[in-house]
Scaffold this motif. Structure first.
Motif, PDB file in Angstrom:
ATOM      1  N   ASP A  99       4.662   0.352   4.548  1.00 57.95           N
ATOM      2  CA  ASP A  99       3.613   1.320   4.855  1.00 57.95           C
ATOM      3  C   ASP A  99       2.233   0.725   4.566  1.00 57.95           C
ATOM      4  O   ASP A  99       1.900   0.471   3.403  1.00 57.95           O
ATOM      5  N   PRO A 100       1.398   0.539   5.593  1.00 58.31           N
ATOM      6  CA  PRO A 100       0.083  -0.063   5.361  1.00 58.31           C
ATOM      7  C   PRO A 100      -0.828   0.817   4.506  1.00 58.31           C
ATOM      8  O   PRO A 100      -1.696   0.304   3.792  1.00 58.31           O
ATOM      9  N   GLU A 101      -0.634   2.126   4.551  1.00 58.08           N
ATOM     10  CA  GLU A 101      -1.482   3.007   3.736  1.00 58.08           C
ATOM     11  C   GLU A 101      -1.119   2.913   2.252  1.00 58.08           C
ATOM     12  O   GLU A 101      -1.989   3.016   1.393  1.00 58.08           O
ATOM     13  N   ILE A 102       0.136   2.683   1.939  1.00 58.49           N
ATOM     14  CA  ILE A 102       0.526   2.439   0.547  1.00 58.49           C
ATOM     15  C   ILE A 102      -0.074   1.107   0.092  1.00 58.49           C
ATOM     16  O   ILE A 102      -0.600   0.997  -1.024  1.00 58.49           O
ATOM     17  N   ALA A 103      -0.036   0.099   0.957  1.00 58.91           N
ATOM     18  CA  ALA A 103      -0.642  -1.201   0.621  1.00 58.91           C
ATOM     19  C   ALA A 103      -2.128  -1.037   0.354  1.00 58.91           C
ATOM     20  O   ALA A 103      -2.677  -1.627  -0.594  1.00 58.91           O
ATOM     21  N   ARG A 104      -2.799  -0.232   1.155  1.00 59.08           N
ATOM     22  CA  ARG A 104      -4.233   0.004   0.952  1.00 59.08           C
ATOM     23  C   ARG A 104      -4.490   0.775  -0.343  1.00 59.08           C
ATOM     24  O   ARG A 104      -5.464   0.518  -1.046  1.00 59.08           O
ATOM     25  N   THR A 105      -3.609   1.688  -0.684  1.00 62.29           N
ATOM     26  CA  THR A 105      -3.747   2.443  -1.937  1.00 62.29           C
ATOM     27  C   THR A 105      -3.591   1.507  -3.133  1.00 62.29           C
ATOM     28  O   THR A 105      -4.387   1.552  -4.084  1.00 62.29           O
ATOM     29  N   MET A 106      -2.592   0.645  -3.088  1.00 61.66           N
ATOM     30  CA  MET A 106      -2.400  -0.334  -4.162  1.00 61.66           C
ATOM     31  C   MET A 106      -3.617  -1.259  -4.232  1.00 61.66           C
ATOM     32  O   MET A 106      -4.102  -1.597  -5.316  1.00 61.66           O
ATOM     33  N   GLY A 107      -4.111  -1.666  -3.071  1.00 63.35           N
ATOM     34  CA  GLY A 107      -5.281  -2.527  -3.022  1.00 63.35           C
ATOM     35  C   GLY A 107      -6.502  -1.857  -3.620  1.00 63.35           C
ATOM     36  O   GLY A 107      -7.304  -2.499  -4.312  1.00 63.35           O
ATOM     37  N   ASP A 108      -6.654  -0.583  -3.365  1.00 64.68           N
ATOM     38  CA  ASP A 108      -7.780   0.146  -3.949  1.00 64.68           C
ATOM     39  C   ASP A 108      -7.668   0.204  -5.472  1.00 64.68           C
ATOM     40  O   ASP A 108      -8.676   0.122  -6.176  1.00 64.68           O
ATOM     41  N   ASP A 109      -6.451   0.322  -5.992  1.00 67.16           N
ATOM     42  CA  ASP A 109      -6.263   0.270  -7.448  1.00 67.16           C
ATOM     43  C   ASP A 109      -6.718  -1.082  -7.997  1.00 67.16           C
ATOM     44  O   ASP A 109      -7.354  -1.157  -9.055  1.00 67.16           O
ATOM     45  N   VAL A 110      -6.398  -2.153  -7.273  1.00 74.08           N
ATOM     46  CA  VAL A 110      -6.831  -3.498  -7.680  1.00 74.08           C
ATOM     47  C   VAL A 110      -8.357  -3.571  -7.675  1.00 74.08           C
ATOM     48  O   VAL A 110      -8.982  -4.055  -8.618  1.00 74.08           O
ATOM     49  N   ALA A 168       2.429  -5.333   5.588  1.00 69.37           N
ATOM     50  CA  ALA A 168       1.703  -4.581   4.558  1.00 69.37           C
ATOM     51  C   ALA A 168       1.470  -5.422   3.308  1.00 69.37           C
ATOM     52  O   ALA A 168       0.510  -5.190   2.571  1.00 69.37           O
ATOM     53  N   GLY A 169       2.305  -6.427   3.078  1.00 78.67           N
ATOM     54  CA  GLY A 169       2.083  -7.343   1.959  1.00 78.67           C
ATOM     55  C   GLY A 169       0.801  -8.145   2.150  1.00 78.67           C
ATOM     56  O   GLY A 169       0.038  -8.372   1.201  1.00 78.67           O
ATOM     57  N   ALA A 170       0.543  -8.576   3.395  1.00 73.50           N
ATOM     58  CA  ALA A 170      -0.700  -9.286   3.699  1.00 73.50           C
ATOM     59  C   ALA A 170      -1.891  -8.339   3.587  1.00 73.50           C
ATOM     60  O   ALA A 170      -2.974  -8.737   3.149  1.00 73.50           O
ATOM     61  N   THR A 171      -1.682  -7.076   3.960  1.00 71.67           N
ATOM     62  CA  THR A 171      -2.740  -6.076   3.778  1.00 71.67           C
ATOM     63  C   THR A 171      -3.090  -5.957   2.306  1.00 71.67           C
ATOM     64  O   THR A 171      -4.263  -5.963   1.927  1.00 71.67           O
ATOM     65  N   PHE A 172      -2.079  -5.862   1.453  1.00 69.47           N
ATOM     66  CA  PHE A 172      -2.308  -5.780   0.013  1.00 69.47           C
ATOM     67  C   PHE A 172      -3.031  -7.034  -0.490  1.00 69.47           C
ATOM     68  O   PHE A 172      -3.987  -6.956  -1.251  1.00 69.47           O
ATOM     69  N   MET A 173      -2.595  -8.204  -0.029  1.00 70.79           N
ATOM     70  CA  MET A 173      -3.220  -9.459  -0.449  1.00 70.79           C
ATOM     71  C   MET A 173      -4.705  -9.487  -0.106  1.00 70.79           C
ATOM     72  O   MET A 173      -5.512 -10.075  -0.830  1.00 70.79           O
ATOM     73  N   SER A 174      -5.104  -8.834   0.983  1.00 74.84           N
ATOM     74  CA  SER A 174      -6.503  -8.859   1.416  1.00 74.84           C
ATOM     75  C   SER A 174      -7.445  -8.219   0.394  1.00 74.84           C
ATOM     76  O   SER A 174      -8.651  -8.450   0.440  1.00 74.84           O
ATOM     77  N   TYR A 175      -6.918  -7.431  -0.531  1.00 65.51           N
ATOM     78  CA  TYR A 175      -7.749  -6.779  -1.553  1.00 65.51           C
ATOM     79  C   TYR A 175      -8.078  -7.707  -2.719  1.00 65.51           C
ATOM     80  O   TYR A 175      -8.868  -7.358  -3.588  1.00 65.51           O
ATOM     81  N   PHE A 176      -7.458  -8.871  -2.741  1.00 63.93           N
ATOM     82  CA  PHE A 176      -7.745  -9.857  -3.773  1.00 63.93           C
ATOM     83  C   PHE A 176      -8.730 -10.870  -3.191  1.00 63.93           C
ATOM     84  O   PHE A 176      -8.518 -11.344  -2.066  1.00 63.93           O
ATOM     85  N   PRO A 177      -9.772 -11.229  -3.924  1.00 61.72           N
ATOM     86  CA  PRO A 177     -10.662 -12.283  -3.412  1.00 61.72           C
ATOM     87  C   PRO A 177      -9.868 -13.563  -3.161  1.00 61.72           C
ATOM     88  O   PRO A 177      -8.893 -13.839  -3.858  1.00 61.72           O
TER      89      PRO A 177
END
Length: 187
Positions: free
Chosen positions: A52-63, A85-94
């Motif tokens: 789920d890309p929205e869950i990935a974005r939520t986790m990313g926002d926590d980061v 969605a794993g790559a989506t999550f990774m995008s939240y890290f510099p």
């Protein structure tokens, strides 16, 4: 190949996430964050075929919030498969906080939609139904492009390249990801 002793923190991640990016992964993520040391860097290891890309974005926002409000350094460690969605999550890290293990592959693709539009009733209502679905698609593309821009930020890869390669399910091996500047290093 990089000397793994250069990054000793990566050997024992504080957060280990495997499986689909879904509500269960989010709960596991929050639980691990709550039990992580209160000081110092936090390493988040991820292996996923997507979800789920929205869950990935939520986790990313926590980061992002931990980084911006608590001043915490969070490091991303992709292991074996970081798809969708794993790559989506990774995008939240510099970029300078992104790492992959040897032989890990990223996979970037367009968001997916599986929908059937049923038109039934007054004609004006049919038009409204079609417009609503079109707006959903347009907004989803906008969100997708935000993620592609974040993934490209600070790398040797531009947004247009990511956007143009995404429709073909772009698989990127760890060495290529390093050459493209999508990650800092391989361990």
């Amino acid at each position: 190949m990089t000397d793994t002793k250069q990054y000793p923190l990566l050997a024992n991640p504080h957060v280990r996430l495997t499986g689909p990016v879904d509500q269960n992964m989010y709960h596991q993520f929050r639980h691990c964050l709550e039990n992580a040391p209160k000081d110092g860097s936090i390493v988040v290891a991820v292996t996923t075929l997507g979800g789920d890309p929205e869950i990935a974005r939520t986790m990313g926002d926590d980061v992002r919030l931990l980084r911006e409000y608590d001043g915490r350094e969070l490091l991303f460690l992709g292991k074996q498969a970081v798809y969708s969605a794993g790559a989506t999550f990774m995008s939240y890290f510099p970029r300078e906080h992104r790492f992959l293990t040897r032989q890990t592959r990223l996979m970037i693709h367009e968001r997916q939609m599986h929908a059937t539009v049923n038109l039934n009733g007054p004609l004006r209502m049919c038009i409204a139904t079609l417009k609503a679905k079109l707006h959903e698609i347009e907004h989803s593309i906008h969100i997708e492009e935000e993620g592609f821009r974040a993934l490209a930020e600070g790398t040797h890869t531009d947004f247009e390249t990511i956007r143009n390669r995404a429709p073909e399910n772009w698989y990127i091996e760890a060495e290529e990801a390093k050459q493209l500047g999508l990650i800092l290093d391989i361990v």
